[in-house]
Design an enzyme around this catalytic site. Sequence first.
Site, PDB file in Angstrom:
ATOM      1  N   ARG A   1       2.576   3.100   9.528  1.00 36.85           N
ATOM      2  CA  ARG A   1       2.049   3.730  11.191  1.00 36.85           C
ATOM      3  C   ARG A   1       3.161   3.949  11.365  1.00 36.85           C
ATOM      4  O   ARG A   1       2.367   5.018  12.763  1.00 36.85           O
ATOM      5  CB  ARG A   1       1.234   2.916  11.750  1.00 36.85           C
ATOM      6  CG  ARG A   1       0.222   2.748  10.484  1.00 36.85           C
ATOM      7  CD  ARG A   1      -1.188   1.778  11.946  1.00 36.85           C
ATOM      8  NE  ARG A   1      -2.142   2.146  10.421  1.00 36.85           N
ATOM      9  CZ  ARG A   1      -2.826   0.702   9.343  1.00 36.85           C
ATOM     10  NH1 ARG A   1      -1.541  -0.113   9.286  1.00 36.85           N
ATOM     11  NH2 ARG A   1      -4.020   0.848   9.220  1.00 36.85           N
TER      12      ARG A   1
ATOM     13  N   MET B   1       1.084  -1.171  -0.184  1.00 33.90           N
ATOM     14  CA  MET B   1      -0.214   0.349  -0.170  1.00 33.90           C
ATOM     15  C   MET B   1       1.041   0.997  -0.080  1.00 33.90           C
ATOM     16  O   MET B   1       0.563   2.145   0.283  1.00 33.90           O
ATOM     17  CB  MET B   1      -0.914  -0.078   1.318  1.00 33.90           C
ATOM     18  CG  MET B   1      -2.206  -0.942   1.079  1.00 33.90           C
ATOM     19  SD  MET B   1      -3.790  -0.843   2.276  1.00 33.90           S
ATOM     20  CE  MET B   1      -3.098  -0.320   3.559  1.00 33.90           C
TER      21      MET B   1
ATOM     22  N   GLN C   1      -3.224 -11.777   8.315  1.00 37.97           N
ATOM     23  CA  GLN C   1      -3.342 -11.670   6.848  1.00 37.97           C
ATOM     24  C   GLN C   1      -2.536 -12.986   6.443  1.00 37.97           C
ATOM     25  O   GLN C   1      -3.265 -13.085   5.029  1.00 37.97           O
ATOM     26  CB  GLN C   1      -2.323 -10.674   6.500  1.00 37.97           C
ATOM     27  CG  GLN C   1      -2.547  -9.899   5.364  1.00 37.97           C
ATOM     28  CD  GLN C   1      -2.042  -8.318   4.739  1.00 37.97           C
ATOM     29  OE1 GLN C   1      -2.760  -7.550   4.537  1.00 37.97           O
ATOM     30  NE2 GLN C   1      -0.622  -8.645   4.297  1.00 37.97           N
TER      31      GLN C   1
ATOM     32  N   GLY D   1      10.824  -2.412   5.640  1.00 42.89           N
ATOM     33  CA  GLY D   1      10.183  -3.925   6.134  1.00 42.89           C
ATOM     34  C   GLY D   1       9.952  -4.755   4.584  1.00 42.89           C
ATOM     35  O   GLY D   1      10.243  -6.235   3.692  1.00 42.89           O
ATOM     36  N   HIS D   2       9.327  -3.461   3.272  1.00 42.32           N
ATOM     37  CA  HIS D   2       9.109  -4.053   2.576  1.00 42.32           C
ATOM     38  C   HIS D   2      10.399  -3.783   1.678  1.00 42.32           C
ATOM     39  O   HIS D   2      10.167  -4.888   0.818  1.00 42.32           O
ATOM     40  CB  HIS D   2       8.100  -2.387   1.322  1.00 42.32           C
ATOM     41  CG  HIS D   2       7.188  -2.185   2.262  1.00 42.32           C
ATOM     42  ND1 HIS D   2       6.794  -1.371   2.945  1.00 42.32           N
ATOM     43  CD2 HIS D   2       6.428  -3.077   2.017  1.00 42.32           C
ATOM     44  CE1 HIS D   2       5.672  -1.018   3.012  1.00 42.32           C
ATOM     45  NE2 HIS D   2       4.857  -2.253   2.808  1.00 42.32           N
TER      46      HIS D   2
HETATM   47  O1  PAF Z   1      -0.125  -5.745   3.826  1.00 34.92           O
HETATM   48  C1  PAF Z   1      -0.723  -4.625   3.089  1.00 34.92           C
HETATM   49  O2  PAF Z   1       0.604  -3.899   2.901  1.00 34.92           O
HETATM   50  C2  PAF Z   1      -2.217  -4.765   2.104  1.00 34.92           C
HETATM   51  O3  PAF Z   1      -2.640  -5.503   3.503  1.00 34.92           O
HETATM   52  C3  PAF Z   1      -1.745  -5.167   1.119  1.00 34.92           C
HETATM   53  C4  PAF Z   1      -1.231  -6.763   0.937  1.00 34.92           C
HETATM   54  C5  PAF Z   1      -0.879  -4.783   0.411  1.00 34.92           C
HETATM   55  C6  PAF Z   1      -3.969  -5.602   0.107  1.00 34.92           C
HETATM   56  O4  PAF Z   1      -3.735  -4.049   0.609  1.00 34.92           O
END
Ligand code: PAF
Length: 287
Positions: free
Chosen positions: A189, A32, A155, A38-39
Amino acid sequence: VSVERIEIIATLRERLSRSKKAGERIALVPTMGALHRGHGRLLERARAECDCLVASIFVNPLQFDRQDDLDRYPRTLEADLDMCSAHGVNVTFVPPAAEMYPSKPLCTVAIAELGDHLCGRYRPGHFQGMATVVLKLFDIVQPHVAYFGEKDAQQLAIIRRMVDDFNVPIAIEGVPTVREEDGLAISSRNQRLSADERKLAPSLYRALCMVAGEIAKGATDVQAITRRAAAAIPDQPSLRLEYLDIVDTRTMQPLTTIAGPSLVAGALWVGTTRLIDNVRCLPPGES
Ligand code: PAF
């Protein structure tokens, strides 16, 4: 070098069909935006394991249970694109909301008991919206493999189950949580925390580690363990523990007794920011 940026589904499909014809292995890192270290770890793993790396950047309105959370979600597109470029992303998919949802979706992914506890209990509709957009992204990109952070353990469990239940031919890879030196899990966040809140924020991770430590020493009574851990969160007006639960790692159902590997997960409000984290727990003798 600027990274390729595509906004339209048909254009992306055409671009990726060339990669597929060339026999390339395609990886997807759905995000998002507001990309952080982390990404970065997800992109590094994916980059090392594929030929064509696709990162999607889409703040999915469907998964926000509160309008103010959606409005306040950090948006840093230019920096995100730079980070994608630095991590060797081949294609970014940055659709406008109207491209993903030309009209209100009438079909969405329903989640049964996997979504009943932990965050699912406190964020109505969140996992339904998340799973819906992930399934759409899977169908749009049709990657061989997709990467998700273990910080969002529920998730990840839901996505793993969704691909099984819907026979989606995509491998799902979980990537360990990246932490600051004091243990705070890196999250988009965190940027919202004031200096004082930032100092208090690692108390969630400390409480989770306390649980893992007790379980490693042989504690088995979940109620007693979680009560002690909750009491370890500092008694400060800006902190409110939303939940701290020990669950089965696969089904995400609460446990009453520890008899094998488990997951302790929690959500802590720090001022007006909600942070989540989790730690795997192993009883003595298990590895
Ligand atoms: O983890 C996230 O950033 C979101 O939940 C995702 C998997 C991109 C779905 O919008």
